[in-house]
Every structure is written in structure tokens, then in C-alpha cells.
Motif scaffolding. Structure first.
Motif, short mmCIF file in Angstrom:
data_model
loop_
_atom_site.label_atom_id
_atom_site.label_comp_id
_atom_site.label_asym_id
_atom_site.label_seq_id
_atom_site.Cartn_x
_atom_site.Cartn_y
_atom_site.Cartn_z
N LEU A 1 0.81 -1.22 0.00
CA LEU A 1 0.00 0.00 0.00
C LEU A 1 0.84 1.27 0.00
O LEU A 1 0.36 2.33 -0.35
N ALA A 2 2.10 1.16 0.42
CA ALA A 2 2.91 2.36 0.60
C ALA A 2 3.32 2.93 -0.75
O ALA A 2 4.48 2.93 -1.14
N THR A 3 2.35 3.45 -1.50
CA THR A 3 2.63 3.91 -2.85
C THR A 3 2.58 5.43 -2.96
O THR A 3 2.92 6.00 -3.98
N GLU A 4 2.14 6.11 -1.89
CA GLU A 4 2.03 7.56 -1.95
C GLU A 4 3.00 8.21 -0.98
O GLU A 4 3.46 7.56 -0.03
N ASN A 5 3.27 9.48 -1.18
CA ASN A 5 4.11 10.20 -0.23
C ASN A 5 3.24 10.83 0.83
O ASN A 5 2.15 11.33 0.53
N MET A 6 3.74 10.80 2.07
CA MET A 6 3.01 11.46 3.12
C MET A 6 3.00 12.96 2.80
O MET A 6 4.02 13.55 2.48
N GLY A 7 1.83 13.56 2.88
CA GLY A 7 1.77 14.98 2.56
C GLY A 7 0.45 15.54 3.01
O GLY A 7 -0.41 14.81 3.54
N ILE A 8 0.28 16.82 2.76
CA ILE A 8 -0.90 17.49 3.26
C ILE A 8 -2.17 16.93 2.62
O ILE A 8 -3.21 16.79 3.26
N PHE A 9 -2.08 16.53 1.32
CA PHE A 9 -3.26 16.04 0.62
C PHE A 9 -3.76 14.74 1.24
O PHE A 9 -4.95 14.55 1.47
N LEU A 10 -2.81 13.86 1.56
CA LEU A 10 -3.19 12.59 2.17
C LEU A 10 -3.79 12.82 3.56
O LEU A 10 -4.79 12.20 3.93
N LEU A 11 -3.19 13.75 4.30
CA LEU A 11 -3.74 14.09 5.61
C LEU A 11 -5.18 14.59 5.47
O LEU A 11 -6.06 14.24 6.24
N CYS A 12 -5.38 15.44 4.45
CA CYS A 12 -6.72 15.99 4.24
C CYS A 12 -7.72 14.87 3.92
O CYS A 12 -8.85 14.87 4.41
N LYS A 13 -7.28 13.92 3.09
CA LYS A 13 -8.18 12.81 2.75
C LYS A 13 -8.55 12.02 3.99
O LYS A 13 -9.70 11.65 4.21
N ALA A 14 -7.54 11.75 4.81
CA ALA A 14 -7.80 10.99 6.04
C ALA A 14 -8.74 11.79 6.95
O ALA A 14 -9.69 11.24 7.52
N PHE A 15 -8.49 13.08 7.02
CA PHE A 15 -9.34 13.95 7.84
C PHE A 15 -10.78 13.91 7.34
O PHE A 15 -11.74 13.81 8.12
N ALA A 16 -10.95 13.98 6.00
CA ALA A 16 -12.30 13.95 5.43
C ALA A 16 -13.04 12.68 5.85
O ALA A 16 -14.22 12.72 6.20
N ASP A 17 -12.31 11.54 5.85
CA ASP A 17 -12.97 10.31 6.30
C ASP A 17 -13.32 10.39 7.77
O ASP A 17 -14.37 9.90 8.19
N GLY A 18 -12.45 10.99 8.53
CA GLY A 18 -12.74 11.14 9.95
C GLY A 18 -13.98 11.98 10.19
O GLY A 18 -14.77 11.72 11.10
N CYS A 19 -14.18 12.97 9.35
CA CYS A 19 -15.32 13.87 9.51
C CYS A 19 -16.66 13.15 9.34
O CYS A 19 -17.69 13.63 9.82
N SER A 20 -16.64 12.01 8.63
CA SER A 20 -17.91 11.30 8.45
C SER A 20 -18.46 10.88 9.80
O SER A 20 -19.64 10.56 9.92
N ALA A 21 -17.61 10.88 10.84
CA ALA A 21 -18.10 10.56 12.18
C ALA A 21 -19.14 11.56 12.66
O ALA A 21 -19.93 11.27 13.55
N MET A 22 -19.14 12.75 12.05
CA MET A 22 -20.02 13.80 12.58
C MET A 22 -21.39 13.88 11.90
O MET A 22 -22.21 14.73 12.26
N THR A 23 -21.64 13.01 10.93
CA THR A 23 -22.97 13.02 10.33
C THR A 23 -23.97 12.68 11.41
O THR A 23 -23.72 11.85 12.27
N GLY A 24 -25.11 13.33 11.37
CA GLY A 24 -26.15 13.04 12.35
C GLY A 24 -26.11 13.97 13.55
O GLY A 24 -26.97 13.91 14.42
N THR A 25 -25.10 14.84 13.61
CA THR A 25 -25.02 15.77 14.74
C THR A 25 -26.22 16.71 14.77
O THR A 25 -26.67 17.14 15.82
#
Lengths: 664, 664
Positions: B259-283
Motif C-alpha cells: 500500500l505504501a505507494t504515496e508520499n506522506m503529505g498534506i493532501f493525504l492528511l486531508c483525505k484521512a481527515f475527510a474520512d474522519g469527519c464522516s463521524a459527525m454526520t447526524g449531529t
């Protein structure tokens, strides 16, 4: 229909009144209380209707009056293409189909083809003579359904009808599919669009048929006569070559391989024979369509029948004879390879010259036109069924061009559905025709035998004998086909036809029940209305629809009561205040509904208050917002329909819908 | 609603009249012209209705009166499961989803999970405080739609509404699918029936919700509290182990490879963050549902909101902390492999013991229950939209059990359709929630800022600041999610939401047009009806329906004219003779139609004869055979509808439908 004298009288009356009566533009005055609508009376009104009328005019032509029907009748030269293209088109494939079956026991058995063709032609002669008698006996149309129904009872009639209706749909699907198949053998690029193309072709044939019989007769005449002409030339030249010893062997033919897996035997012969019998589908067309002929109808129909059978016999036997003598080889099962008729053509005509191409193209044309026989038959049969109450009534109505539009459209939709369901590969449905046709032959001939025994007119014994032979022979064919083709899909027919019959019986029962429910005894005299009535308006809000209903109600009774079901006390009182202010004299009854139901408390209130004074009648006016578009039905509550359904048909209640629509 | 005193009065009145009034069984007499329907008034009548009512009673329970609504309100302990199962269920997958994205740049980056979780929880705190203010300011329900609509205009409101409605449907489809997926990971034999099983589960949740809020609150309470309990135990024990140095590494875990095919960077962090945000649906559920709480509604809602956010924060941070510290590995993209929560569970609880299984089963339960939050939200939002005219009106009506039935059923159908369209594999829809939720957050918070600026009450600056922070932060999140997830389907939302908005605007316009067309000026007083009228009955055959129409007509005018369009002269005269014999005094007008049209000549005749005497009104009675079954519509001609459509809404004409049905 009125007699010519009245017609003349009308014209004079018309001229006189043009200036002083507004009726004159749209109606002719025929006498006190009788008007005749001119074509203008049904002219389109809105812009949309006008545009639609223009489209219809281009596609279907101008409306034709009922009185003009006679001019639409068919002379023999037009009737032959209309009624016989189905039968004649089978020349294009029947010989090949038989040879393919025989190839299963080796190619030496191709010699049996000529014998089998002879048997089929003998069958054709028997059936033709049988039908000749039927045409004379049933000059208003003597299809299998009518004859079997009249002489053998309802069920026999419906079996014949169901078999034929199924066959007509099969014929359209299969023949249009084969035509388009022939096209994309030449142009492989269009193969992905095969199904839409087939559907489009069916729609085109439908449109031509909606234009009316005479138009379609003219349009279809030339390909049919070109086909007959080139076939006759082919057979004439071929037999001449054969007699003078100049008939060559066929050259460059792809032989089928790996097929000799079965033993030659009676079962294989029967299978080949069953395929040959498919040549006879459509023979009944003429007998069914007698009323479409010019007078004297039955005589012209008989002549057409004989001509058709003679031509078919010559073409079928001739093709089989030449095929055997040039050593032709059948095309493979999926229509791969060159057709037998094409091999005969290029051998006799000496290669792929102009004569060969004319033969090939007219063959393709007549294959597509075969569908057209069904378009003449299906609507006619369904109109007869509708007249007898076995089909929805609109199938009995003629359209603007005197065609039975519902039947034509229904046939098109059913065959398009079949094409879509089989994804355009309808080849394997070919084998299913024959069983239906011969079932209806058998029922029809048996019915005729009963007919002659019942009538016992001059020469009845001879007539009964002819039809009896027909009945027995075709019954044997039914058994032969049923057994030899059972595994190839005949079982489908055994499912579909009973479903159709059940449907027709159900429709008959529905109409009968309706008759019992709605019929008025012809000897009752209804006196004036004497029962007192109270008038109730259902109102959910103050609207113009409610105001209209109240004003109508005020012409029907002295007092109008307005019943309002409310979910909320305050809203209810506001409503009452408003009604009493704006519609003086109207009495408001509020029904509060704590469980939020609207319809049932309303109905229950009416019942309870009716019970207080059972002598009077309750007239319930239901203001209704009439949707202008289909989507509006989703936006407005359907309570009106529920109230209507709950009250209509009940003693002491009369329900009146008072539709309202905002002006556009 | 009436006050308690009136209620008491009713009861007394009721007792007294039981014996002498037939109303008494079904109605309470509240005053002159006011009745209150008892439950009996909407009792079923026919055997069919009774059977249906029994089925409904078993499935949904007895009807509840509007006045009993208060008893259905939710205490906090019931509200928490109803409104928070969606939010809490995200604990089951959010950590794993973030880790899976980070794994794209190598497993050493798992350490960022804790930080990202912290950011999400900070976001949660901000949003919670923002909504706390909204709940106080909009005690009748302050969902994004209401707040945005009130403060930012119609379009902002509809964008929020469209995003949320889409999200609710997505939530139901995805969460029920994941629940069933969890089931068939255990029982592979049922996988072929996945789609029907998912549909069935949705139907079950639907039925529970149709029973009403309180019932569903009770039913869903236990799984939610078991889940909360075992999560708290897990985190407590885990953190204790961690502090005391007894927390183990996870054993036997399948590591993701390649899986280690991408470089760690701000874009990847943002993508991970976006997935984390799905936790807030239903608030937003709580803010939308304030009126469902027991009084004082807004206070209870605020408390529930705080409890929910606190629990979510603890569980989410705790899970992420433990996951990093035991060295957990995320499951693969298609849900293959063990979930992170399961790894944490068996490591902390020391293997697959009873505690571990309780955790796993309650997780599965809450995943399915997540759908239930949508079942609380969607119907409530759609009822508000219907009240405002953006949704069909029936969405605003409460059913027998006080639930918004139309919304519940529509949500079920839409999500079943989505499941069928994606054949049960709705995984890839998970990423689509977040954008809709955060769009509605942003609009709602911005709306609140406008609200405070407009109101300028005590402490408005502080309130505006809090909501302003919320608005800015959530807007940034929208941009982050929109960019990082665009290729993963967010573009679909950009198509679907505008379609929904267009639909809602269209509905609004339709209702507005209807209002203009039907509204009665409140100051007009309608006097009695003075215009003279002639009464015309359309008749195609002699039937009881026609007789009924004639007799109704006779109560409305002195003379009744019967207009008969005929295709055949002889038939017409026979009809006239029969009518004149059986209905003395009725005048028959025959309109002969040689072109076989029935409707237009009739309408044209009415117009022409109306023009002769424009002062009077023409009342057209249309006898109509009311179908008893849907198939009867196919069997009877629809001419009545066409005549009605042609005449309704025209000057000088009133159309009355006189439906008739044979007695059963």
C-alpha cells in the motif's frame, strides 16, 4: 347510416341555414333534434391539438367518414398482396428448413424434400377447398374463431382465437427480425442496433396500417408482384433448363458438415414435414377478411383464395424440385450460409446478375411484408372478439382512417416486447407458428362439418365431406407437429394460449357483470323525481371549487350544508366564521377528528345524519381540483376519490363530483 | 386543540345522549354544529378493511389521538438512542477509515491518527456549541433548513435541505448494508440473499418507526446503551492498562501489504481527515428534533446534545489512542480483514471472551440503528418542507400513530432503490456523507450569525462569535472534503442536490399557482345563484347511470336535455325512442358523427348551443361508471374524462360528474 335521399335533403337544408344559424359551420341539421357533425366539429382547438393533428395528418392522412368505407374496400389485385404476403414469404425458407432437418441423417436424404413438399401442397389444396366453402357460408368473415364459436361453442372459439392471436404476434416479431437480420448480414456495422431497428421497422409497418387498408394495399402491392414475377420466371426458366438438360449443378456451395448424426426414420420425416407446414401460416387471412373485399365480397374472396393457393403451390413445388435437381445445400441452423433459394437463383439465372438481385431483394421485401398479413388479421380478429365482449371494447372502434387502431397498436407493442425479450434472436420462434395455425384449421373445419349437418341445404353431404377431410387431415398434422416439435418450444404455446383464453373469459365476465349492474329494464317508465333531498358539500378549505359546489348545490335544494372535518378546533371555528360571512345561508357542520382521519369520520357523519331522516336522499357534492398535469396528482390529496369510492353505489346517497380548474 | 374544560364538558354531554341519539356511538356533541369524531367513527367497515386494520394494529399499534401527543414526547434517556445512534456508530469505522488512507504512505504514519482524531473532536466541540445556541434560538426545531431559510433566504435553505435529505437516504442504505455485510461475513451462505435481506431490514426499521417515536425510542434504547457501556469499559480498561504499562501489542493481525505507494503529505492528511469527519454526520439530528422532546423542550435538547458530543468525543479519541498504542492495522478497502475496533477489543479484553462478543454484537446493532437516526430526521425535515410548500402536502400529515408516515415510507423506498441500484455494495457511498453534512453545518452557522446580528439581544456578540467560528471552520472542512474526495463520487452529490432543489422549487410554484387559481378573496360575499341554467346529460347508452344523472338533473332545472353522439343513424333513433318512452319529458338531441369522433362533436354542440343563449349557464352531467377494480379502467372507455377535461374551467359551463356503481 341514412339513405341517399336523406343525404340530398341535408345538403339543401344546409345551404339555407348557413347565414342565420351558428350551428351551420359545424353541424348539418337533419331534422328535429338530429344533427350531423361535420369534420369541422372535431377540428383541433388548442395550439397543441392543432400541432398533433398536423402530425397525425402527415402520418396517417385525413379522416375518412364511415360512409366512405366502400371506397376503401379492396379489389382482388390489392387484396392479394395484403392477405398473401405471409403465405408467399414462406417460399423463401420452407424448402431450406426441411432440408436442414433431413441433413441430420445425411445429405442423401434431400431427395425426400420433393415428396414432403408434395404432401404440404396437397394439404394446401384440402385447406383451400375447405376455406372456399367457409367463405361462402360466412360472408361477413369466417375466420376460425367465428366458425368454431358458432358451431362448436365458446371454448373452441376461444382456443382458435388464442392460437391465432399468438401466431400473429409471433409472425410479426419473427418476420421483421429476419428482414433486419438479412440487412445486417450485408452491413455488419448495424448489428449492435438490431433491436431498435427491428422495433422501428415494426413501428413503420404500424403507421402504414394505421393509414387504413387501401393505402397499405397499394404500398405493398409492388414488392409482392415483383416477388411473384421473379419466382415464376425462375421456375419457368429452371424447368425449361431441366427438361432440355441444361440445368447445372450448383457451384461454390458451402456444405454443412458433422450433421449426419441421426438415423433416417419416420420421426425425422415428421419433423421436416412440421417445418414445411409453417409455409401454410396465414392461409386463414382471406377467410377472416371477407368484409374488406369489394362487393360481391365472398366471390372476390374465393377468387383471391384460389389464386393465392395456386401461386403458393407452384412456387413451393417448383423451388423444391429445382433445389433437389441442382444439388443445393441448406444453410445452417442459425441462418449462416447461403439460402437455398439464393442457390437456385444464381444457378438458374447463370450467376449473380440483375435477375438474381431482383429475386433476392424482393425476397427480403416480402419477408418483411409477411408481418403485414398479421397487421390485417390481428386487428380484425380482435375487433370481432371485442364485439363479442371477449376483448376491451375499444378494439371494436374504427379510427379516423377506418382502421382498427387499438388492435394495430396492441399487435405492434406485443411484438416489440417479444423482440426485446428475445433480444432480436427470434429464429427459434419460427417452429412455434405451425401448431397454432393447424389447431385453428382443425377447429374451423370441424365447426364447418357441424354447420353443414345442422343446415342440410342442397349438396350438404358433399360440403360436409370436404370439410371433414380437412378437419381430419389438419388434426393429424396438429398431433404430428405437437409431438415432433414439443421440445422446441411448443410447450410455450400450451402455457400462453390458456392464459389468453382465461383473460378473454375474465373480460367477458366483467362486461356481463357490468350489464347486470347497469342495465335498465326496457319497460320501466321513470316518473319525475319526488323524494326530498338534502344537499351536503364536503369542504376542506375555502376555495373557488367550494364556492362553485355550494352554488350548484343551491340550485338543487333549499339549504346547503357544508361539512368540514378539522384536526384543530381553532382552525375549524375560523373556517366556519369565514363561510358564514362569505356564503350567507350556508350551514357549517364541523367534525373534529382527534385521530386525524379525514375520510371515514366524514362518511360516518353523513350516514348517521341520513339515518335521522331516512325518507330523504342525501346529495353529496365533492369539490375537486382537477389536475392539469399528471404530476399534480402527486401533489394534491386524493381524499375526494376515497370519499367517492366510499359513498357511490349506496342506498340513499347520490355523489356528484364538481370539478374545478383554474383558468389557464 | 380544545382546552381541558371543554373536554370535561364533552364527556358529560356524551353520557346523557347515548340512548337517544344515533350520533352518540361515533361522535361527541361539542356545541351547535360541532361534533368530535370518536375512534369508532373511523372504524373499518368492510371485511377487507377490518382485516387490514387488524394487520395494521399488530404492526403499528392502535391509533393515538392528537391530544395524546405529549405522552409520546421523549425523555432524555429515550432521545439519546433515537437521535445519536448515527453519530455513535461512526466510532465503529472512523478510526479504521483514517488509518487506511494513511497506510497509503506507509504504516509509520499511523501516528497521525491521534492528531487527526483530536482535530475532529475539536470540530465536534465547535459544532456542538454552535448548535446549542441554535436550539435555544429555535425551540420549535432548528435544523439547518429552518435556520438557513429564515436568515439566508430560500435558496440557502433548500441547499441545506437537499444535502441533508440526500445524506439521510445514503445513511440508511449504507448502514443497513454494512450491518447485513457483518452478518454474512459470519454466515457466507446468506450472501446470495444480501439485497433482499437489506431491503427486509429497511422495511423492519420502517415498521418500527411507523409505530411512532416513543415506541422506537424504547426498542432502540438497549443496544445503544449496551454499546456505550462496553465502549466505556473498553476505553477505561485500556487506558488503565496503558498507564500501568500492561497494554499489549495486538497479536495475529493480518498486515496490509503493497500500500505504501504515496508520499506522506498534506493532501493525504486531508483525505484521512475527510474520512474522519464522516463521524459527525447526524449531529444535527437533535437540533432538528427539538419538538420531539418532553418539555422544557429546548433545555432537554441542549442536555442531550452535550451528552451526545461528550460520549462521542471520549469514544472516538479513546479508540484512536488505543489503536495506535496496540499497533492495530486497518482492514482493507472492501472491508476485508478484522476491524480496528475488534483488534482493540480483543487486545484489551485479553482475547475473544464474553466482553469481546458483547462489544462486537452491540457494534453490529448500532450500525443498523444508525439508520434509525435518519428515520427520525428525514420525516421531520420533509414535514417542515411540506408545511412550507416545498414538498407534497401529505408529508406534513401525521399518521394514526403520530408519525410522519409519508416521509418514513419515502425514505425507505429511496434507500431500498439505492441498495438495489448498487446491488448491495454501498461501501463506496460512505465517503459521500460528509460533504452534505458539512454544507448544511456551514449554512446553518452562517444563518445563525445573521440571526444574532439582526436580533442584537443580550450577549449577541458572544453568540455571533461562537457561530461565526463554527461557520468558518465548517466551510473550510467543506472545501477540504470537496477537493480531496471529488474523484470518489462527490460529483454525484453536485448533480443530485440541484435536481432535488429544482424539484422542490417546482412543487412550491405549483402550489402557488394553485393558490392563485383557487383562492377566494376574503371580503367577497356570494349572493344566491340567480342565473338561469339548462341541464344537459351526456349519454352513450341507456343505463342506470344515465337514469341517475337525469333524475339529478331534474332537480336542477325544469328541462333536461340528453345529448347522444351516434355513429349510426338507426341506433340513434332507437335510442331516442327508448329514452322518450322510459324517461318522459326528457328531450333527446342526436349528434351523428360520420367521422366516428365522440368527444369533440359533443363539446362543439354544447358550445354552439350555449352561444345561442349566452345569458344562461350550461350544467353538464356526466354519468360515469365508477370502476371497482383497477383493471376495469382498461375495459371502459375514458371518454368521460376527456369531456370533463375539455369543459372544466370554461366560462358558462359547470361540469358535474355523476358516478354510478353497481351494488356489490
Amino acid at each position: 347510416m341514412s339513405d341517399p335521399q336523406t343525404l340530398k335533403g341535408r345538403k339543401l337544408g344546409d345551404r339555407r341555414v348557413v347565414v342565420d344559424r351558428p350551428h351551420a359551420r359545424y353541424f348539418r341539421y337533419l331534422g328535429p333534434g338530429v344533427l350531423e357533425a361535420k369534420l369541422e366539429a372535431q377540428a383541433p382547438r388548442t395550439g397543441y391539438q392543432r400541432r398533433m393533428a398536423t402530425v397525425r395528418g402527415v402520418l396517417f392522412g385525413r379522416p375518412i367518414s364511415t360512409a366512405a368505407e366502400l371506397a376503401e374496400r379492396l379489389p382482388i389485385w390489392k387484396a392479394l398482396p395484403v392477405f398473401s404476403s405471409d403465405v408467399m414469404s414462406s417460399v423463401a425458407y420452407a424448402t431450406g428448413a426441411m432440408m436442414l432437418i433431413l441433413a441430420g441423417a445425411g445429405q442423401t436424404n434431400f431427395k425426400y424434400v420433393l415428396g414432403l413438399s408434395g404432401v404440404v401442397v396437397a394439404l394446401l389444396v384440402i385447406v383451400t377447398f375447405s376455406y372456399r366453402q367457409t367463405i361462402r357460408a360466412y360472408p361477413n368473415g369466417g375466420g376460425s374463431y367465428i366458425v368454431a364459436h358458432a358451431n362448436l361453442g365458446v371454448l373452441a372459439g376461444l382456443i382458435a382465437a388464442g392460437s391465432l392471436l399468438t401466431d400473429y404476434v409471433l409472425t410479426v416479431s419473427v418476420s421483421v427480425s429476419s428482414g433486419v437480420q438479412a440487412l445486417y448480414s450485408a452491413l455488419p456495422a448495424i448489428q449492435p442496433f438490431a433491436v431498435p431497428l427491428i422495433a422501428l421497422s415494426i413501428v413503420l409497418v404500424m403507421i402504414v396500417n394505421l393509414r387504413g387498408l387501401s393505402d397499405s394495399g397499394t404500398l405493398f402491392a409492388s414488392p409482392t408482384y415483383i416477388f411473384i414475377g421473379s419466382m415464376m420466371l425462375l421456375i419457368g426458366v429452371g424447368i425449361f433448363q431441366s427438361l432440355t438438360g441444361h440445368l447445372h449443378e450448383v457451384a461454390n456451395v458451402e456444405k454443412l458438415t458433422g450433421l449426419a448424426t441421426e438415423n433416417m426414420g419416420i420421426f425425422l420425416l415428421c419433423k421436416a414435414f412440421a417445418d414445411g407446414c409453417s409455409a401454410m401460416t396465414g392461409t386463414e387471412a382471406v377467410a377472416n377478411g371477407v368484409p374488406a373485399f369489394k362487393p360481391v365480397e365472398w366471390k372476390n374472396a374465393q377468387k383471391t383464395m384460389i389464386i393465392m393457393a395456386t401461386l403458393l403451390g407452384i412456387m413451393f413445388l417448383g423451388t423444391s424440385y429445382l433445389a433437389v435437381n441442382i444439388g443445393a445445400h441448406p444453410a445452417g441452423a442459425a441462418g449462416i450460409g447461403e439460402s437455398v433459394l439464393s442457390q437456385v437463383g444464381r444457378t438458374v439465372f447463370g450467376g449473380r446478375g440483375p435477375l438474381y438481385y431482383i429475386l433476392q431483394f424482393s425476397t427480403m421485401g416480402i419477408l418483411i411484408l409477411a408481418a403485414n398479413t398479421s397487421f390485417a388479421d390481428f386487428p380484425r380478429l380482435s375487433s370481432i372478439l371485442a364485439r363479442d365482449g371477449f376483448f376491451p371494447r375499444q378494439f371494436a372502434l374504427r379510427g379516423e382512417r377506418l382502421a382498427f387502431n387499438s388492435g394495430i397498436v396492441a399487435l405492434s407493442l406485443a411484438s416489440i416486447a417479444l423482440v426485446v425479450a428475445f433480444n432480436g434472436s427470434t429464429d427459434r420462434l419460427i417452429g412455434l407458428y405451425a401448431i397454432g395455425v393447424f389447431t385453428s384449421f382443425t377447429l374451423s373445419q370441424s365447426g364447418m362439418v357441424r354447420h353443414w349437418f345442422a343446415e342440410r341445404g342442397p349438396g350438404w353431404r358433399r360440403s360436409a365431406f370436404i370439410n371433414g377431410i380437412g378437419a381430419v387431415v389438419t388434426a393429424i398434422v396438429v398431433v404430428v407437429i405437437g409431438i415432433s416439435k414439443f421440445d422446441q418450444g411448443v410447450w410455450m404455446i400450451i402455457i400462453v394460449v390458456p392464459i389468453l383464453i382465461a383473460m378473454m373469459l375474465f373480460i367477458k365476465r366483467e362486461y356481463a357483470l357490468e350489464g347486470v349492474g347497469l342495465d335498465v329494464q326496457p319497460d320501466i317508465v321513470f316518473g319525475p323525481h319526488h323524494r326530498s333531498q338534502r344537499v351536503v358539500v364536503a369542504a376542506q378549505a375555502m376555495s373557488r371549487a367550494v364556492v362553485q359546489a355550494v352554488r350548484v348545490g343551491q340550485t338543487m335544494g333549499e339549504e346547503v350544508q357544508l361539512v368540514h372535518v378539522t384536526l384543530d378546533h381553532v382552525e375549524g371555528e375560523q373556517f366556519r366564521e369565514r363561510v358564514e360571512r362569505q356564503l350567507p345561508g350556508v350551514r357549517v357542520v364541523l367534525v373534529e377528528s382527534p385521530y386525524r382521519a379525514l375520510v371515514r369520520p366524514f362518511v360516518r357523519y353523513l350516514e348517521v345524519s341520513q339515518a335521522e331522516d331516512p325518507d330523504r336522499l342525501t346529495v353529496v357534492l365533492l369539490p375537486e381540483h382537477l389536475p392539469r398535469h399528471w404530476w399534480e396528482r402527486l401533489l394534491y390529496n386524493q381524499n375526494v376519490h376515497r370519499i367517492r369510492a366510499a359513498l357511490v353505489g349506496r342506498k340513499d346517497f347520490v355523489v356528484l363530483g364538481t370539478p374545478y380548474r383554474r383558468e389557464s
